[in-house]
Write an enzyme that holds these catalytic residues in place. Structure first.
Site, PDB file in Angstrom:
ATOM      1  N   GLN A 182       0.833  -1.197   0.000  1.00  0.00           N
ATOM      2  CA  GLN A 182       0.000   0.000   0.000  1.00  0.00           C
ATOM      3  C   GLN A 182       0.871   1.251   0.000  1.00  0.00           C
ATOM      4  O   GLN A 182       2.068   1.195   0.256  1.00  0.00           O
ATOM      5  CB  GLN A 182      -0.897   0.003   1.242  1.00  0.00           C
ATOM      6  CG  GLN A 182      -0.130  -0.141   2.544  1.00  0.00           C
ATOM      7  CD  GLN A 182      -0.944  -0.779   3.665  1.00  0.00           C
ATOM      8  OE1 GLN A 182      -2.165  -0.761   3.645  1.00  0.00           O
ATOM      9  NE2 GLN A 182      -0.263  -1.339   4.658  1.00  0.00           N
ATOM     10  N   HIS A 223      -7.794   3.372  20.203  1.00  0.00           N
ATOM     11  CA  HIS A 223      -6.928   2.351  20.802  1.00  0.00           C
ATOM     12  C   HIS A 223      -7.359   1.968  22.214  1.00  0.00           C
ATOM     13  O   HIS A 223      -7.363   0.791  22.565  1.00  0.00           O
ATOM     14  CB  HIS A 223      -5.469   2.832  20.778  1.00  0.00           C
ATOM     15  CG  HIS A 223      -4.899   2.827  19.397  1.00  0.00           C
ATOM     16  ND1 HIS A 223      -4.304   3.932  18.823  1.00  0.00           N
ATOM     17  CD2 HIS A 223      -4.864   1.863  18.444  1.00  0.00           C
ATOM     18  CE1 HIS A 223      -3.919   3.626  17.592  1.00  0.00           C
ATOM     19  NE2 HIS A 223      -4.247   2.390  17.338  1.00  0.00           N
ATOM     20  N   ASP A 278       1.035   0.251  13.768  1.00  0.00           N
ATOM     21  CA  ASP A 278       1.418   1.553  14.326  1.00  0.00           C
ATOM     22  C   ASP A 278       1.696   1.476  15.827  1.00  0.00           C
ATOM     23  O   ASP A 278       2.169   2.453  16.420  1.00  0.00           O
ATOM     24  CB  ASP A 278       0.322   2.589  14.046  1.00  0.00           C
ATOM     25  CG  ASP A 278      -1.045   2.117  14.536  1.00  0.00           C
ATOM     26  OD1 ASP A 278      -1.200   1.860  15.751  1.00  0.00           O
ATOM     27  OD2 ASP A 278      -1.965   1.996  13.709  1.00  0.00           O
ATOM     28  N   ASP A 308       1.135 -12.351   7.212  1.00  0.00           N
ATOM     29  CA  ASP A 308      -0.321 -12.299   7.071  1.00  0.00           C
ATOM     30  C   ASP A 308      -0.990 -12.860   8.339  1.00  0.00           C
ATOM     31  O   ASP A 308      -0.778 -14.035   8.686  1.00  0.00           O
ATOM     32  CB  ASP A 308      -0.699 -13.132   5.835  1.00  0.00           C
ATOM     33  CG  ASP A 308      -2.194 -13.108   5.564  1.00  0.00           C
ATOM     34  OD1 ASP A 308      -2.993 -13.200   6.526  1.00  0.00           O
ATOM     35  OD2 ASP A 308      -2.573 -12.993   4.391  1.00  0.00           O
ATOM     36  N   ASP A 361      -6.950  -5.511  15.086  1.00  0.00           N
ATOM     37  CA  ASP A 361      -6.812  -4.072  14.813  1.00  0.00           C
ATOM     38  C   ASP A 361      -6.575  -3.927  13.312  1.00  0.00           C
ATOM     39  O   ASP A 361      -5.476  -3.641  12.861  1.00  0.00           O
ATOM     40  CB  ASP A 361      -5.616  -3.555  15.623  1.00  0.00           C
ATOM     41  CG  ASP A 361      -5.412  -2.057  15.453  1.00  0.00           C
ATOM     42  OD1 ASP A 361      -6.223  -1.402  14.774  1.00  0.00           O
ATOM     43  OD2 ASP A 361      -4.410  -1.547  15.998  1.00  0.00           O
ATOM     44  N   SER A 362      -7.633  -4.130  12.561  1.00  0.00           N
ATOM     45  CA  SER A 362      -7.492  -4.263  11.109  1.00  0.00           C
ATOM     46  C   SER A 362      -7.821  -2.970  10.377  1.00  0.00           C
ATOM     47  O   SER A 362      -8.400  -2.051  10.940  1.00  0.00           O
ATOM     48  CB  SER A 362      -8.439  -5.354  10.604  1.00  0.00           C
ATOM     49  OG  SER A 362      -9.776  -4.913  10.719  1.00  0.00           O
ATOM     50  N   THR A 363      -7.479  -2.943   9.116  1.00  0.00           N
ATOM     51  CA  THR A 363      -7.958  -1.893   8.220  1.00  0.00           C
ATOM     52  C   THR A 363      -9.376  -2.265   7.762  1.00  0.00           C
ATOM     53  O   THR A 363      -9.944  -3.266   8.206  1.00  0.00           O
ATOM     54  CB  THR A 363      -7.017  -1.753   7.009  1.00  0.00           C
ATOM     55  OG1 THR A 363      -6.846  -3.051   6.426  1.00  0.00           O
ATOM     56  CG2 THR A 363      -5.643  -1.237   7.442  1.00  0.00           C
ATOM     57  N   PRO A 398      -6.704  -7.091   1.621  1.00  0.00           N
ATOM     58  CA  PRO A 398      -6.101  -8.092   2.511  1.00  0.00           C
ATOM     59  C   PRO A 398      -6.851  -8.262   3.826  1.00  0.00           C
ATOM     60  O   PRO A 398      -6.815  -9.328   4.426  1.00  0.00           O
ATOM     61  CB  PRO A 398      -4.686  -7.556   2.777  1.00  0.00           C
ATOM     62  CG  PRO A 398      -4.508  -6.305   1.995  1.00  0.00           C
ATOM     63  CD  PRO A 398      -5.752  -6.033   1.223  1.00  0.00           C
TER      64      PRO A 398
END
Lengths: 283, 283
Positions: B31, B62, B86, B137, B155-157, B162
């Site tokens: 990305q 968070h 992060d 992954d 804690d995903s996008t 993916p």
């Protein structure tokens, strides 16, 4: 031809959304009134370019301005709404069977006229025989008022221009005087996420506490308002909004709602730590 | 030279904010990673143009992903974080003294490298001797894992590309198998205000309920995420997040927080009616 409207949350951030059609655009003596069609939110009411109301999520704001106070009061019969010319607040007030009289004081009659055309599902409530619409300055109305009310709901625009006085002590003092001895005042008071608003929110809390024995803030998630989190400040002469018996009253009333419910009545008063800090309240 | 970045919430609506400086812009194998300076939010991390993290309000997301689960579990010692390169989630996990081991599995090592440069206050937690970072992954890691964990935090996008598999039953099944018999899985699960996401949220609830005896959703107000209201879904084998004894544990731990607190632990699980409806849960 579609375009993207930009609704500023502060100087540095904005909500932007696609507008597929401008349904109405008119200048009143007070402001530019527009109604636009949007794929995200349905019809949207803009005042001087600021988003006031959307068809798809007005329920969150209006239910949360109205129901916590109405259920906290034991017999909310005489209600005063300051602002709220779109009649979304009025519609929810009239869901409460005990209501005998509602006076709605809106500065700008054209807001109600335009809303009648594009949000008839809200403005139809103005036909209810219990309702009196008065088109004048809410601050002056309250100052000169000789009637008494059980509940005052302040459904104002942002604290700039004509609405600024609705966030100030002299207005709260006038509200106090025209409330019955067990009356409740509740106002929308902007977004705690916007640093520029923290001082105002904190000052409102202090001012209300200087007048009322019971002042409590609560929040609602309102996606189209600044930063998505909205504060309300409730000032009560007698009734505690966290009293245990309210839950059963809410269940009994069985109102049709999409945001508010009997558990959320209490949950909304539980604030994130940073909001408590703005209010200078202990956790 | 400043410009306004547009962060789409759906095809029809977006958050837009002023960017005064692009601090970093780099293409990883997965990305485009950018860090930009903004007056509204401080430094902001963007992945493929989507807002992931802001300096000024990362605490809301968070804290609310981490603390409700960590305080619900009676002895959260071995923790697995999926995503979260992060290290904002990791930082909050390490606030819990009982933690003995944290494995963080991030797909894109460059996210952590860039964060280390621009969000050192978060990534410094990766130096803790209890931490193991694995760059691979997360779906494959969990599928092949032979270790057992007390807590898994996802804690995903967003659920495209993916990260899509992180919202699906096979991944939840694998999580279930590598959780101890009193383990808890908690995932961020997007915004209930976005109609396009309702089906996903509802399906996640069903899938988790097919595996875990106790599944509960909760919300947090996160101003920079889609529509400002964020859902989390917590699936537990044994512990009830609404158990009475948690409040005193939270007070005793006395963590430094800006959003979460001992009352909000319970308050966050009280949902607006329309969110309950998406989840097909009774009020």
């Amino acid at each position: 031809m579609s375009y993207w409207h930009i609704d500023y949350q502060s100087k540095y951030q904005a909500l932007t959304f696609e507008v597929t059609e401008v349904l109405k655009s008119i200048q009143s003596p007070y402001q530019k009134i527009e109604v636009v069609e949007t794929p995200a939110y349905g019809k949207v009411l803009l005042l001087d370019g600021d988003l006031m109301l959307t068809e798809k999520d007005e329920f969150a704001y209006h239910e949360m301005l109205v129901h916590p106070t109405m259920f906290t009061h034991s017999h909310p019969q005489k209600i005063l709404i300051i602002g709220g010319g779109d009649c979304g607040t009025l519609t929810r007030v009239l869901q409460h069977k005990m209501v005998e009289k509602v006076v709605l004081v809106e500065l700008d009659e054209m807001v109600t006229q335009v809303s009648q055309e594009y949000f008839p599902q809200l403005v139809s409530s103005a036909q209810d025989p219990r309702v009196e619409l008065i088109f004048t300055d809410g601050i002056k109305y309250v100052h000169n008022c000789t009637d008494k009310y059980d509940v005052i709901l302040v459904d104002s625009t942002d604290p700039i221009g004509p609405a600024e006085g609705l966030f100030r002590l002299p207005f709260f003092q006038d509200c106090y005087h025209i409330l019955e001895e067990d009356g409740i005042l509740c106002l929308q008071s902007e977004s705690p996420w916007i640093p520029e608003l923290a001082e105002l929110i904190s000052q409102v809390n202090l001012d209300l506490k200087s007048l009322f024995p019971l002042v409590k803030a609560y929040v609602a998630a309102i996606q189209t308002y600044q930063a998505g989190l909205w504060l309300f400040q409730l000032a009560s002469k007698k009734y505690n909004p966290l009293s245990n018996d309210i839950e059963s009253k809410i269940k009994e009333a069985d109102l049709k709602t999409k945001y508010y419910n009997s558990k959320l009545h209490y949950g909304a008063f539980i604030l994130p730590t940073f909001v408590n800090e703005i209010l200078n309240e202990p956790l």
